[in-house]
Design an enzyme around this catalytic site. Structure first.
Site, mmCIF file in Angstrom:
data_model
loop_
_atom_site.group_PDB
_atom_site.id
_atom_site.type_symbol
_atom_site.label_atom_id
_atom_site.label_comp_id
_atom_site.label_asym_id
_atom_site.label_seq_id
_atom_site.Cartn_x
_atom_site.Cartn_y
_atom_site.Cartn_z
ATOM 1 N N ASP A 85 0.843 -1.199 0.000
ATOM 2 C CA ASP A 85 0.000 0.000 0.000
ATOM 3 C C ASP A 85 0.876 1.245 0.000
ATOM 4 O O ASP A 85 2.056 1.198 0.384
ATOM 5 C CB ASP A 85 -0.946 -0.001 1.198
ATOM 6 C CG ASP A 85 -0.221 0.015 2.536
ATOM 7 O OD1 ASP A 85 0.743 -0.775 2.699
ATOM 8 O OD2 ASP A 85 -0.600 0.791 3.429
ATOM 9 N N GLU A 141 0.282 -0.986 5.939
ATOM 10 C CA GLU A 141 1.365 -0.433 6.761
ATOM 11 C C GLU A 141 1.266 1.074 6.900
ATOM 12 O O GLU A 141 1.532 1.637 7.975
ATOM 13 C CB GLU A 141 2.722 -0.815 6.161
ATOM 14 C CG GLU A 141 3.923 -0.511 7.056
ATOM 15 C CD GLU A 141 4.482 0.904 6.905
ATOM 16 O OE1 GLU A 141 5.301 1.315 7.735
ATOM 17 O OE2 GLU A 141 4.089 1.612 5.935
#
Length: 385
Positions: A85, A141
């Protein structure tokens, strides 16, 4: 494995690395867009399957797709950790397209940390026997790993080391210390009133928040490396109404667990300054510190391995930002972070990767993993075929 030949092999593979990085960067993956993150997971899975010869296990938690490769047979001995991400919204590619010019690669998420994922895959693909390597690629994250934290900690329980392919620090330095992170919300409940007719009947949430901003800021301890930073703040609904509610976000960074505990206790002890106001404290510690002790031996190994590879010795850096390496270190697993791409501009418009550094970085990771696997196998009495 003849370590001296690794840099040359990785240099020969550079065109493939660049093609893989392009495939990942051109599949945008903002953390808060579940559809985009799912598409990105498939892009990562395709690249990994091509390089590793195996499809990953897809682990969907809270709508987010995390990927795990367990290579070979036997127990997990080395964990390679990363995330797919990014902080960049859909459409960023329109204004900042993927490009490689003058030895510099650009594109949203290239440095943090899609190039690092490609390095992990190419390093694992060069191992003579990858049995015992686990590659875990998470999907959240950048927003604090809410769905993947337990997964990361579980994967960290068995291996002898966790190598985190997050982007390097300045100049390619490895990240040997990371501050712990705590995130809080301070909610204020007051009482509305007309700001012109009878403001004295209200309890002003904005004024209460102002008191809390000062109280929170006073919890910082610069001499200990502790920062306590009020960030987002909002209150009120109209310009002629005494605000009845407000909220303040607080970002805390600490070097050690004792400071994290101190600030947590102080945050929960906050009391309203205005009669009639009420406080609600939410949040708390998000990531434990990655202390120098967790990375000391692995960093020394990286210095020795770099010499064997004919590479310049790496430098070390202590940084304020957190990563999933905080979780592996917090689980008691030796952890070395910042093994990913060399470049700069994480979360910034000038995000970039230095292409010439990619082969050496991949060689370093492959050599580190090889040595760790050999030691783990020797310790368990296994003989390599």
């Amino acid at each position: 494995m003849d370590l001296s030949t690794l840099p040359a092999h990785m240099t020969a593979a550079l065109p493939e690395m660049l093609a893989d990085i392009e495939a990942l960067v051109t599949c945008e993956s903002p953390s808060d867009d579940l559809s985009a993150v799912a598409k990105s997971a498939e892009a990562v899975a395709r690249v990994g399957a091509r390089r590793l010869g195996a499809a990953p296990e897809r682990i969907v938690l809270e709508g987010r797709t995390h990927l795990r490769w367990r290579l070979g047979d036997g127990p997990s001995r080395v964990l390679l950790l990363g995330h797919h991400d990014t902080v960049w919204p859909l459409g960023t590619l329109v204004t900042r397209p993927y490009a490689v010019e003058g030895g510099v690669l650009r594109g949203p998420g290239c440095f943090d940390m899609k190039a690092g994922l490609v390095l992990a895959m190419h390093a694992a693909a060069r191992l003579p026997d990858p049995s015992g390597v686990t590659i875990l690629v998470t999907a959240d994250e950048e927003i604090g790993s809410p769905s993947s934290r337990a997964l990361i900690e579980a994967e960290a329980a068995g291996p002898v080391a966790a190598l985190v392919l997050e982007a390097s620090a300045d100049g390619g330095a490895l990240k040997t210390e990371r501050k712990g992170v705590s995130l809080y919300g301070v909610g204020v409940a007051g009482r509305a009133a007309h700001a012109g007719l009878e403001p004295e009947r209200g309890v002003n949430a904005t004024v209460e928040l102002a008191h809390q901003v000062l109280a929170v800021s006073a919890l910082a301890a610069p001499g200990r490396g502790t920062t306590v930073t009020p960030t987002l703040m909002s209150s009120g609904v109209t310009t002629n109404t005494v605000p009845a509610a407000g909220r303040l976000a607080v970002d805390v960074r600490v070097r050690d667990a004792a400071e994290q505990d101190r600030v947590d206790a102080a945050m929960r002890a906050l009391r309203p300054a205005l009669d009639g106001a009420r406080l609600e404290i939410t949040g708390g510690p998000n990531r434990p510190p990655l202390a120098a002790e967790a990375s000391e031996r692995l960093f020394a190994r990286a210095v020795a391995v770099s010499a064997d590879l004919g590479l310049p010795p790496p430098r070390r850096a202590a940084v304020g930002g957190g990563s999933d390496g905080n979780f592996t270190a917090g689980a008691g697993t030796p952890t070395l972070d910042g093994l990913g791409a060399v470049g700069g501009g994480a979360h910034a418009e000038d995000e970039h990767v230095l292409v010439a550094e990619l082969p050496g970085r991949a060689a370093l990771v492959a050599a580190l993993v090889t040595g760790l696997l050999d030691e783990a196998r020797a310790a368990s009495g296994e003989l390599r075929s």
